[in-house]
Design an enzyme around this catalytic site. Structure first.
Site, mmCIF file in Angstrom:
data_model
loop_
_atom_site.group_PDB
_atom_site.id
_atom_site.type_symbol
_atom_site.label_atom_id
_atom_site.label_comp_id
_atom_site.label_asym_id
_atom_site.label_seq_id
_atom_site.Cartn_x
_atom_site.Cartn_y
_atom_site.Cartn_z
ATOM 1 N N ASP A 313 0.846 -1.189 0.000
ATOM 2 C CA ASP A 313 0.000 0.000 0.000
ATOM 3 C C ASP A 313 0.881 1.239 0.000
ATOM 4 O OD1 ASP A 313 -2.555 -0.989 -0.130
ATOM 5 O OD2 ASP A 313 -2.699 -1.334 2.017
ATOM 6 N N ASP A 350 -15.195 14.505 8.340
ATOM 7 C CA ASP A 350 -14.160 13.580 7.841
ATOM 8 C C ASP A 350 -13.012 13.543 8.846
ATOM 9 O OD1 ASP A 350 -12.227 12.176 6.502
ATOM 10 O OD2 ASP A 350 -12.405 13.280 4.613
ATOM 11 N N GLU A 354 -6.323 13.678 5.959
ATOM 12 C CA GLU A 354 -6.526 14.519 4.781
ATOM 13 C C GLU A 354 -7.709 15.465 4.992
ATOM 14 O OE1 GLU A 354 -6.247 11.268 4.777
ATOM 15 O OE2 GLU A 354 -4.801 10.597 3.265
ATOM 16 N N PHE A 383 -16.852 8.025 3.142
ATOM 17 C CA PHE A 383 -16.060 7.449 2.042
ATOM 18 C C PHE A 383 -16.257 5.936 2.014
ATOM 19 C CE2 PHE A 383 -12.256 5.295 0.534
ATOM 20 C CZ PHE A 383 -12.009 5.941 -0.673
ATOM 21 N N ARG A 388 -15.441 5.572 -3.802
ATOM 22 C CA ARG A 388 -14.186 6.328 -3.765
ATOM 23 C C ARG A 388 -14.429 7.831 -3.698
ATOM 24 N NH1 ARG A 388 -11.418 5.451 -8.376
ATOM 25 N NH2 ARG A 388 -9.418 6.044 -7.496
ATOM 26 N N ASP A 528 -10.205 -5.375 2.620
ATOM 27 C CA ASP A 528 -8.962 -6.063 2.250
ATOM 28 C C ASP A 528 -9.071 -7.577 2.421
ATOM 29 O OD1 ASP A 528 -7.406 -3.807 1.587
ATOM 30 O OD2 ASP A 528 -7.009 -3.400 3.695
#
EC number: 7.2.2.6
Length: 688
Positions: A313, A350, A354, A383, A388, A528
């Protein structure tokens, strides 16, 4: 958990290992190692012959036969001790883990609400699917998934990390581990395992070397060693009738004795690797635990050594993570402040680094203060790996931010148009290695937020080392192709998968496996889990979800994605150690052949004295020296078996050449020197 590396010959460990080595003389234990079982039977046979000589029923040298029997027993004991030392280190680690496991009580709930009726029960009585309330000061009673609430959790008992972590419902940080402690607030947790199946129970079972299953390579090597043993057993067995016939035909010398034949057999079969094989496997698991990685089996460690593709990743592995918003780039007809206002609104709920950085940058650039989503009657859109993008619906405004292709689809589905000028802005940010985050309101594209990504120092050199070893590195990122290409070039990876989705990652793994490659990857989220389950080596982060940990075959307690590279190193070191000691063990036979064959048959065939190139003092000292060396070499190689051979990043062919020179040539020469020195010592002590 930072596991203290114990000294190999630590007095407490040695005392326990000596006792365990004697206990392992039980034939029910010995027969599990076919090579050493032959030595074990030879020890009993020579001991019985020695007792027969002492009783006067058989003629022969009691001193010589007794010495051979004694050193054969030492050979078995030294092999037992190597395994016991490796197991002792693992048992010490398991004991420290058991110290974490305490009997505790749990507040069992009737339904998944903090105010639901509760019943105080023993943690051991909890079953999969039970609901529990865990409050500040409580020990987490089981492994589970947080359904409601959020809390600060002390996981130092498991991970060794003193800083508390946040566990909350939803997202990738929703799993809790039994044995950890809640420091503040509360959690409603659904138990995901039954008693005896918790992460801590599995950790203890994994490091218990005595209970481990043999790996496929270990089984294959054992079959090879057994085949060699059978060949040498048949060859040795035919020497006795050959010797009797030769004596009768030449009317000289005397037939070779059973004691000498047993000594010859033990020296020729691969006792060195046979005695150390189990210890190498146990030590490999132990070294993995020392790196704070729990492997579900030796098979996983072994697969790590064979890996030739690493899926890494980008965030946290190749870059430092925590990308920071650095610039607002508005679309034509949009002011920078309008873009900043919309970007901040979409990021208020959020909690990612970021998202926080966008809120802060808007404050700094335009003094835009945070606004309360509840007072605005806003709905936050989280998200997801599938869409995405994330955003907010507030006062008739539908604001979304996300990857360029995701926003393009969103805008076009709302009958909007994606301006070519924004494509240029995206390309400009991507070319500099930044990540472009596109912001749209309804069907209108407002512009791009530039996120800065910083590549970790020294990572390029590590990838160069992996390339030398023949390992391909592939960067996985949700970024667009331009950004991914810029970061891949800066980091020095071999390939990249841009705009990655869980499905794309799974397809890539299957593609590499179809080419005959072994794939390793890391993951922490539920999304994942399919890829982790498919990968040959799957390292799940301890901070990740329960689904990810169950899908992987290793768990990294430090939750450090870069650890995957270290996991591969440890796996390769275990395979190299096994191969190197096998080479050394088989090469040893040459010197022993030159020692024992002349000693056994020179009386009948004097011409065989030409093979006595070491000029050993006498037949009995030659045979005894070879047997003593055969036993002592196991002791001298125990540290190497437990620590592993020194590992350097180079190609498989270069490693093979290097190890053949060191362990192949070393295996040929060292016995000549060792046997000669032992012979000189025996002669000086009048024992030859």
């Amino acid at each position: 958990m930072t596991h203290k590396q114990r000294a190999i010959f630590e007095p407490a460990l040695v005392r326990t290992a000596l006792l365990d080595a004697v206990k392992k003389l039980d034939p029910r234990v010995q027969w599990r190692n076919p090579v050493m079982f032959v030595v074990y039977l030879g020890s009993w046979l020579t001991t019985l012959i020695w007792l027969d000589i002492l009783s006067g029923h058989t003629t022969g040298s009691a001193m010589f036969t007794g010495s051979i029997a004694l050193w054969l027993w030492f050979t078995v004991l030294f092999a037992n001790m190597a395994e016991a030392l490796a197991e002792g280190r693992s048992k010490a680690q398991a004991a420290s883990l058991r110290g974490v496991k305490k009997t505790s009580w749990a507040k069992k709930l009737s339904e998944a609400r903090v105010d639901a009726p509760q019943e105080k029960v023993s943690a051991d009585s909890l079953r999969k699917g039970d609901l529990v309330l865990i409050e500040a000061g409580d020990t987490v009673p089981c492994d589970g998934e947080v359904l409601e609430g959020g809390a600060s959790v002390d996981e130092s008992a498991i991970t060794g990390e003193s800083a508390p972590v946040i566990r909350e419902s939803g997202g990738d940080f929703s799993s809790v581990t039994g044995g950890t402690r809640v420091l503040s607030d509360w959690l409603v947790v659904e138990c995901r395992v039954n008693p005896g199946e918790t992460f801590l129970d599995r950790m203890i079972a994994m490091v218990e070397g005595a209970k481990r299953r043999k790996t496929p390579n270990e089984v294959a090597l054992t079959i090879l060693l057994v085949a060699l043993t059978i060949v040498f057993l048949l060859a040795t067995a035919t020497l006795y009738p050959f010797s009797v016939f030769s004596v009768e035909a030449s009317q000289a010398g005397s037939p070779v004795t059973i004691t000498v034949l047993v000594a010859l057999l033990v020296c020729l079969i691969p006792t060195t690797i046979g005695g150390l094989l189990s210890a190498i496997g146990v030590a490999g698991m132990s070294r993995m635990l020392g790196a704070n990685v729990i492997a579900t089996s030796g098979r996983a460690v072994e697969a790590a050594g064979d890996v030739d593709v690493l899926l890494l990743d980008k965030t946290g592995t190749i870059t430092l993570g925590n990308r920071q918003a650095s610039e607002f780039l508005p679309a034509p007809g949009v002011t920078e402040q309008q873009l900043a206002d919309a970007a901040q609104l979409s990021s208020l709920a959020d909690e990612t680094p970021e998202g926080r950085s966008i809120v802060v940058l808007a404050k700094q650039r335009f003094n835009l203060r945070e606004r309360d989503l509840h007072s605005l009657n806003a709905t936050f859109i989280p998200f997801s790996a599938q869409t995405r993008m994330s955003g907010v619906n507030v006062q008739e405004r539908m604001i979304r931010k996300g990857a360029v292709d995701a926003i393009r689809r969103h805008v076009e589905s709302n009958q909007g148009h994606f301006p070519p000028a924004v494509d240029d802005l995206v390309a400009s940010v991507a070319r500099t290695g930044g990540t472009p985050l596109v912001v749209a309101e309804g069907s209108r594209v407002l512009g791009v937020v530039a996120l800065k990504d910083i590549v970790k120092g020294g990572i390029k050199e590590r990838f160069a080392e992996l390339r030398k070893m023949g390992i391909k590195t592939v960067m996985i990122t949700g970024d667009n192709r331009l950004t991914a290409a810029a970061i891949a070039a800066e980091a020095g990876v071999d390939d990249f998968l841009a705009e990655a989705t869980p499905e794309a990652k799974l397809a890539l793994i299957r593609q590499y496996q179809a080419e005959g490659r072994l794939v390793a990857m890391t993951g922490d989220g539920t999304n994942d889990a399919p890829a982790l389950a498919q990968a040959d080596v799957a390292v799940a982060m301890n901070s990740g979800t329960q689904a990810a940990k169950e899908a992987g075959n290793m768990v990294d307690l430090d939750s450090n994605p870069t650890k995957l590279i270290e996991v591969v190193h440890i796996g390769k070191q275990m395979l190299m150690t096994r191969g190197s000691l096998t080479t050394f063990s088989i090469a040893n036979d040459v010197a022993k052949y030159f020692a024992i064959i002349p000693a056994a048959f020179a009386a009948t065939y004097p011409q065989l004295n030409a093979l006595n190139i070491m000029q050993l003092h006498s037949p009995s000292s030659a045979i005894l020296s070879a047997v003593i060396f055969n036993a002592l070499v196991i002791v001298f190689l125990i540290p190497l078996a437990l620590k592993g051979v020194s590992y350097k990043a180079m190609s498989a062919a270069a490693l093979l050449r290097r190890n053949l020179w060191i362990y192949g040539l070393g295996g040929l020469l060292v016995p000549f020197v060792g046997i000669k020195l032992i012979d000189l010592l025996l002669t000086a002590l009048n024992m030859g």
